[in-house]
Design a protein around this motif. Structure first.
Motif, short mmCIF file in Angstrom:
data_model
loop_
_atom_site.label_atom_id
_atom_site.label_comp_id
_atom_site.label_asym_id
_atom_site.label_seq_id
_atom_site.Cartn_x
_atom_site.Cartn_y
_atom_site.Cartn_z
N ARG A 48 0.94 -1.19 0.13
CA ARG A 48 -0.07 0.10 -0.05
C ARG A 48 0.79 1.25 -0.04
O ARG A 48 1.77 1.27 0.65
N ILE A 49 0.60 2.17 -0.86
CA ILE A 49 1.48 3.53 -0.98
C ILE A 49 0.72 4.66 -0.34
O ILE A 49 -0.33 4.96 -0.60
N LEU A 50 1.56 5.11 0.49
CA LEU A 50 1.36 6.34 1.04
C LEU A 50 1.96 7.71 0.42
O LEU A 50 3.15 7.68 0.61
N VAL A 51 1.28 8.74 0.16
CA VAL A 51 2.00 9.79 -0.61
C VAL A 51 1.59 11.14 0.19
O VAL A 51 0.34 11.48 0.16
N THR A 52 2.76 12.02 0.45
CA THR A 52 2.12 12.98 1.41
C THR A 52 1.92 14.22 0.11
O THR A 52 2.26 13.84 -0.90
N GLU A 53 1.47 15.30 0.59
CA GLU A 53 1.31 16.29 -0.34
C GLU A 53 2.47 16.75 -1.12
O GLU A 53 2.53 16.96 -2.39
N PRO A 54 3.59 17.04 -0.37
CA PRO A 54 4.89 17.44 -1.21
C PRO A 54 5.20 16.37 -2.23
O PRO A 54 5.68 16.56 -3.39
N ALA A 55 5.14 15.05 -1.74
CA ALA A 55 5.61 13.71 -2.78
C ALA A 55 4.47 14.15 -3.86
O ALA A 55 5.00 13.67 -5.12
N VAL A 78 -0.03 -3.98 -5.67
CA VAL A 78 -0.35 -2.63 -4.84
C VAL A 78 -1.89 -2.47 -4.89
O VAL A 78 -2.59 -2.65 -5.72
N ASP A 79 -2.27 -2.53 -3.84
CA ASP A 79 -3.52 -2.74 -3.30
C ASP A 79 -4.12 -1.37 -2.98
O ASP A 79 -5.69 -1.37 -3.16
N ALA A 80 -3.57 -0.40 -2.72
CA ALA A 80 -4.22 0.98 -2.50
C ALA A 80 -3.09 2.06 -2.52
O ALA A 80 -1.92 1.75 -2.21
N ILE A 81 -3.84 3.43 -2.82
CA ILE A 81 -2.91 4.38 -2.69
C ILE A 81 -3.58 5.62 -1.63
O ILE A 81 -4.71 5.87 -1.96
N TYR A 82 -2.90 5.92 -0.61
CA TYR A 82 -3.53 7.04 0.27
C TYR A 82 -2.80 8.35 0.26
O TYR A 82 -1.55 8.49 -0.24
N GLN A 83 -3.49 9.60 0.42
CA GLN A 83 -3.15 10.67 0.54
C GLN A 83 -3.50 11.31 1.85
O GLN A 83 -4.39 10.63 2.48
N ASP A 84 -3.03 12.63 2.18
CA ASP A 84 -3.43 13.27 3.41
C ASP A 84 -4.91 13.17 3.67
O ASP A 84 -5.42 12.91 4.87
N GLU A 85 -5.74 13.51 2.46
CA GLU A 85 -7.05 13.81 2.71
C GLU A 85 -7.73 12.57 2.76
O GLU A 85 -9.02 12.66 3.61
#
Length: 228
Positions: A48-55, A78-85
């Motif tokens: 699972r991928i976690l992406v911050t706003e700057p990234a 790759v099962d999901a991508i997450y962002q801050d929101e």
């Protein structure tokens, strides 16, 4: 940038018995696709991928090396991508699951590639103002909470991503002292760190190490876990 997650709340417990090693990959590197694809070649790994706003701004689809995030979901594993929101979406209700806690429970390994000076400073001061930092702040550093794991789950920080002057700044040393004394970090050599409950690895001072070496660190841990 739109969220890439399902509107259904994520519940870590649903994946407890999937017999896979769960890698939470937080990356701000042009080699994110390469790293995800390499890890997912092992069919026993779920990412699972976690992406911050700057990234997210850095990974803006400007070239093949900087993919549109949604295309990473085409990688098998790759099962999901997450962002801050996504922390509060869908709308959180009292008593409902909190995403950063569920991700903490789900993950066997947290891989941050790379760790910036800003992220390191926030970790050292206990700040949790984005999804990634909230996961780190809630991490089970004692191994006493998240039951079912034979050892404490590692956080792997692949390199301190900063220029040499920033790396050698006295504030950096002060923050590293906090992390050594209070988080259990110990310096293995001038270019890398080890955690009492995992690994922190680096290239030359302040530089991102090769993405293949980062993947090897994770693969070696997974291989060791499978044998235990």
């Amino acid at each position: 940038m739109d969220s890439q997650v399902s509107p259904t709340p994520f519940i870590a417990e649903q994946y407890t018995n999937d017999k896979k090693t769960h890698v939470l990959l937080a990356a701000a590197t042009i080699n994110l696709r390469n790293m995800a694809e390499a890890l997912c070649r092992n069919k026993n790994i779920s990412v699972r991928i976690l992406v911050t706003e700057p990234a997210g701004k850095f990974l803006a689809g400007q070239s093949l090396e900087r993919p549109v995030l949604g295309t990473l979901l085409q990688i098998d594993g790759v099962d999901a991508i997450y962002q801050d929101e996504d922390e509060w979406s869908p709308s959180w209700t009292r008593g409902g699951p909190v995403l950063h806690i569920e991700l903490r429970k789900w993950a066997h390994i947290l891989l941050v590639a790379p760790m910036s000076a800003n992220t390191m400073a926030k970790i050292a001061n206990g700040i949790a103002d984005n999804l990634l930092l909230s996961v780190i702040r809630a991490w089970d550093t004692t191994g006493a909470v998240d039951m079912g794991f034979k050892t404490q789950k590692p956080m792997i920080f692949a390199a301190l991503d900063m220029d040499p002057c920033t790396y050698r700044h006295p504030v950096t040393e002060k923050q590293l002292k906090v992390l050594r004394d209070q988080w259990g970090w110990s310096e293995s050599n001038p270019e890398g760190w080890n955690l009492a409950y995992g690994d922190v690895v680096a290239g030359s001072a302040g530089n991102m190490m090769d993405w293949r070496d980062i993947v090897n660190v994770v693969q070696n841990y997974v291989a060791g876990s499978e044998k235990s």
